[in-house]
Write a protein that holds these residues in place. Structure first.
Motif, PDB file in Angstrom:
ATOM      1  N   LYS A 283       0.861  -1.166   0.000  1.00  0.00           N
ATOM      2  CA  LYS A 283       0.000   0.000   0.000  1.00  0.00           C
ATOM      3  C   LYS A 283       0.909   1.231   0.000  1.00  0.00           C
ATOM      4  O   LYS A 283       2.028   1.185   0.521  1.00  0.00           O
ATOM      5  CB  LYS A 283      -0.889  -0.011   1.247  1.00  0.00           C
ATOM      6  CG  LYS A 283      -1.873   1.146   1.348  1.00  0.00           C
ATOM      7  CD  LYS A 283      -2.625   1.103   2.672  1.00  0.00           C
ATOM      8  CE  LYS A 283      -3.578  -0.076   2.742  1.00  0.00           C
ATOM      9  NZ  LYS A 283      -4.407  -0.041   3.975  1.00  0.00           N
ATOM     10  N   PHE A 304      -5.848   7.667 -11.114  1.00  0.00           N
ATOM     11  CA  PHE A 304      -6.022   6.383 -10.426  1.00  0.00           C
ATOM     12  C   PHE A 304      -6.997   5.505 -11.205  1.00  0.00           C
ATOM     13  O   PHE A 304      -6.776   4.295 -11.371  1.00  0.00           O
ATOM     14  CB  PHE A 304      -6.550   6.608  -9.002  1.00  0.00           C
ATOM     15  CG  PHE A 304      -5.552   7.228  -8.072  1.00  0.00           C
ATOM     16  CD1 PHE A 304      -4.593   6.452  -7.438  1.00  0.00           C
ATOM     17  CD2 PHE A 304      -5.568   8.591  -7.817  1.00  0.00           C
ATOM     18  CE1 PHE A 304      -3.669   7.009  -6.579  1.00  0.00           C
ATOM     19  CE2 PHE A 304      -4.654   9.161  -6.960  1.00  0.00           C
ATOM     20  CZ  PHE A 304      -3.698   8.381  -6.338  1.00  0.00           C
ATOM     21  N   LEU A 309      -5.759   1.730 -10.352  1.00  0.00           N
ATOM     22  CA  LEU A 309      -5.298   1.622  -8.965  1.00  0.00           C
ATOM     23  C   LEU A 309      -6.457   1.837  -8.009  1.00  0.00           C
ATOM     24  O   LEU A 309      -7.269   2.756  -8.189  1.00  0.00           O
ATOM     25  CB  LEU A 309      -4.196   2.655  -8.680  1.00  0.00           C
ATOM     26  CG  LEU A 309      -2.850   2.439  -9.360  1.00  0.00           C
ATOM     27  CD1 LEU A 309      -1.857   3.485  -8.878  1.00  0.00           C
ATOM     28  CD2 LEU A 309      -2.313   1.040  -9.096  1.00  0.00           C
ATOM     29  N   SER A 310      -6.534   1.003  -6.999  1.00  0.00           N
ATOM     30  CA  SER A 310      -7.647   1.058  -6.047  1.00  0.00           C
ATOM     31  C   SER A 310      -7.311   1.976  -4.881  1.00  0.00           C
ATOM     32  O   SER A 310      -6.302   1.773  -4.188  1.00  0.00           O
ATOM     33  CB  SER A 310      -7.951  -0.351  -5.531  1.00  0.00           C
ATOM     34  OG  SER A 310      -8.970  -0.313  -4.553  1.00  0.00           O
ATOM     35  N   LEU A 311      -8.150   2.983  -4.663  1.00  0.00           N
ATOM     36  CA  LEU A 311      -7.999   3.858  -3.509  1.00  0.00           C
ATOM     37  C   LEU A 311      -8.584   3.171  -2.278  1.00  0.00           C
ATOM     38  O   LEU A 311      -9.667   2.574  -2.341  1.00  0.00           O
ATOM     39  CB  LEU A 311      -8.724   5.187  -3.732  1.00  0.00           C
ATOM     40  CG  LEU A 311      -8.221   6.102  -4.849  1.00  0.00           C
ATOM     41  CD1 LEU A 311      -9.077   7.351  -4.914  1.00  0.00           C
ATOM     42  CD2 LEU A 311      -6.771   6.479  -4.613  1.00  0.00           C
ATOM     43  N   THR A 312      -7.899   3.259  -1.148  1.00  0.00           N
ATOM     44  CA  THR A 312      -8.426   2.710   0.097  1.00  0.00           C
ATOM     45  C   THR A 312      -8.805   3.792   1.094  1.00  0.00           C
ATOM     46  O   THR A 312      -9.528   3.527   2.046  1.00  0.00           O
ATOM     47  CB  THR A 312      -7.397   1.764   0.751  1.00  0.00           C
ATOM     48  OG1 THR A 312      -6.189   2.484   1.006  1.00  0.00           O
ATOM     49  CG2 THR A 312      -7.088   0.586  -0.164  1.00  0.00           C
ATOM     50  N   ILE A 330      -4.026  10.470   0.839  1.00  0.00           N
ATOM     51  CA  ILE A 330      -4.553   9.381   0.014  1.00  0.00           C
ATOM     52  C   ILE A 330      -3.776   8.099   0.282  1.00  0.00           C
ATOM     53  O   ILE A 330      -2.541   8.089   0.261  1.00  0.00           O
ATOM     54  CB  ILE A 330      -4.480   9.728  -1.491  1.00  0.00           C
ATOM     55  CG1 ILE A 330      -5.277  11.004  -1.780  1.00  0.00           C
ATOM     56  CG2 ILE A 330      -4.987   8.574  -2.338  1.00  0.00           C
ATOM     57  CD1 ILE A 330      -5.166  11.469  -3.215  1.00  0.00           C
ATOM     58  N   ASP A 331      -4.506   7.011   0.540  1.00  0.00           N
ATOM     59  CA  ASP A 331      -3.950   5.665   0.593  1.00  0.00           C
ATOM     60  C   ASP A 331      -4.435   4.912  -0.646  1.00  0.00           C
ATOM     61  O   ASP A 331      -5.613   5.017  -1.014  1.00  0.00           O
ATOM     62  CB  ASP A 331      -4.436   4.893   1.831  1.00  0.00           C
ATOM     63  CG  ASP A 331      -3.851   5.433   3.126  1.00  0.00           C
ATOM     64  OD1 ASP A 331      -2.784   6.058   3.082  1.00  0.00           O
ATOM     65  OD2 ASP A 331      -4.486   5.221   4.183  1.00  0.00           O
ATOM     66  N   PHE A 332      -3.552   4.134  -1.262  1.00  0.00           N
ATOM     67  CA  PHE A 332      -3.963   3.333  -2.406  1.00  0.00           C
ATOM     68  C   PHE A 332      -3.099   2.088  -2.493  1.00  0.00           C
ATOM     69  O   PHE A 332      -1.984   2.035  -1.956  1.00  0.00           O
ATOM     70  CB  PHE A 332      -3.876   4.130  -3.710  1.00  0.00           C
ATOM     71  CG  PHE A 332      -2.505   4.687  -4.017  1.00  0.00           C
ATOM     72  CD1 PHE A 332      -1.616   3.981  -4.822  1.00  0.00           C
ATOM     73  CD2 PHE A 332      -2.113   5.912  -3.516  1.00  0.00           C
ATOM     74  CE1 PHE A 332      -0.357   4.483  -5.106  1.00  0.00           C
ATOM     75  CE2 PHE A 332      -0.850   6.426  -3.795  1.00  0.00           C
ATOM     76  CZ  PHE A 332       0.032   5.713  -4.592  1.00  0.00           C
ATOM     77  N   GLU A 333      -3.612   1.069  -3.167  1.00  0.00           N
ATOM     78  CA  GLU A 333      -2.900  -0.192  -3.295  1.00  0.00           C
ATOM     79  C   GLU A 333      -1.796  -0.078  -4.336  1.00  0.00           C
ATOM     80  O   GLU A 333      -1.981   0.540  -5.384  1.00  0.00           O
ATOM     81  CB  GLU A 333      -3.879  -1.310  -3.678  1.00  0.00           C
ATOM     82  CG  GLU A 333      -4.902  -1.610  -2.589  1.00  0.00           C
ATOM     83  CD  GLU A 333      -5.884  -2.693  -2.986  1.00  0.00           C
ATOM     84  OE1 GLU A 333      -5.768  -3.200  -4.134  1.00  0.00           O
ATOM     85  OE2 GLU A 333      -6.756  -3.037  -2.167  1.00  0.00           O
TER      86      GLU A 333
END
Length: 366
Positions: A283, A304, A309-312, A330-333
């Motif tokens: 992540k 994204f 890309l998947s945002l978490t 922003i957090d993303f995988e």
């Protein structure tokens, strides 16, 4: 007990003793290998501050343990056992100092021990900014700070510290939070006139308190551990805290798991001074400031979507300088070493006032 039963139990106990000896021998061999790894690193980098702990390597090992575990113990339980073995082996050379939001007995300490194992030196500090300073100065190898609760949302103080701190996010750990109402055994027969706890805990137990302890004074203190300490000393008082605090201060639980949501979970971040290589399941976290203009949020999020890309998590914070209209956490995988992530960050950088890479790190295993 029949003679057949005694004989069978005797055989099983002999087998357990034999297996225990084998386990001990294998753990000793693993510890010797860990010592050799440390010697190789120190010889290759004489006089330098060598990092023996590798977050990406430990995440890979723990994932493999969970995936290949044959049972009957659960994969989670087997990984916890190996977590402690690795912690003890690592401490043979140099026990790590882990700073955390104290005092002793807090959920943050429980998260630190869950992530690093019990063979580290725990360093309790009074505030989140103090944890950052301790790691920045090199007095602690890593720090552990809360960042998000499933009931109450983000911990804004932690997010704001990243705006000015050079530290990197090196890992994450999630902890199921169970709150208990507890009292001192010597005062348990007295009427409770006051309950101590942290403001977050009061918020997470609001419905239970309104139903079962309505009208009793609620006093906010700096931490659940501080609440437990006060309840241990003051008659007519109780505390809302967790298992570690109850054990540390010798309190008796009157009502267990009083949180309003049974899935109540807090996410903690591991902060350190170095970047973490890719582990294969990672992540990334960034801070982005955008110009105040129509479509700014769309311009930020569109890359994204385009690159899959998947945002978490996305969170908005005010800028400390007052010159930016928006600051997004922003957090993303994905990992910064991934091609898609590199493209996304490059496109965001073209439109942003500022882009700060907070770190790429293994997704929590335990």
């Amino acid at each position: 007990m029949s003679s057949d039963e005694q004989a069978r139990l005797g055989q099983l106990r002999d087998e357990i003793d034999r297996v225990d000896r084998e386990i001990m021998d294998l753990i000793s061999k693993r510890a010797e290998c860990a010592q050799e790894v440390a010697r190789v690193k120190m010889e290759a980098h004489p006089g330098e501050d060598v990092f023996f702990y590798r977050p990406e390597r430990e995440a890979q090992v723990l994932r493999r343990i969970k995936e290949s575990n044959p049972g009957p113990l659960s994969g989670e339980e087997m990984a916890r056992l190996f977590r402690e073995i690795m912690s003890a082996c690592l401490a043979l050379e140099k026990p790590m100092h882990i700073a955390f939001l104290g005092p002793l007995g807090t959920f943050t300490q429980a998260a630190a021990l869950k992530h690093f194992g019990h063979s580290v030196v725990s360093v309790p500090l009074p505030a989140i900014d103090a944890v950052f300073r301790e790691v920045e100065s090199g007095a602690a190898h890593y720090g552990v700070v809360p960042v998000e609760n499933s009931t109450e949302g983000m911990i804004n103080h932690t997010l704001d510290m990243f705006m000015s701190s050079p530290l990197k996010i090196c890992g994450e750990v999630q902890l199921r939070i169970h709150h208990h109402l507890m009292v001192s055994p010597k005062h348990k027969d007295e009427e409770i006139i006051r309950i101590y706890s942290h403001q977050q805990s009061f918020a997470q137990c609001r419905q239970w308190l309104d139903t079962h302890r309505y009208g009793i004074e609620r006093v906010t203190v700096s931490s659940n551990a501080e609440a437990a300490r006060r309840a241990a000393e003051e008659p007519g008082t109780a505390a809302i805290a967790g298992d570690m605090a109850a054990e540390l201060y010798g309190l008796e639980v009157l009502a267990a798991s009083i949180e309003d949501r049974p899935d109540n979970t807090t996410r903690f971040l591991i902060i350190g001074r170095e970047e973490v290589p890719a582990s294969g399941n990672d992540k990334s976290s960034i801070l982005v400031s955008m110009r105040n203009k129509p479509g700014a949020l769309y311009q930020l999020l569109e890359p994204f979507h385009k690159h899959g890309l998947s945002l978490t998590r996305i969170e908005t914070r005010p800028s400390p300088s007052g010159t930016w209209a928006y600051v997004f956490y922003i957090d993303f995988e994905g990992h910064v070493e991934d091609e898609q992530v590199s493209r996304v960050l490059s496109e965001i950088d073209e439109e942003a006032v500022e882009l700060k890479r907070l770190g790429s790190y293994p997704i929590g295993v335990l």
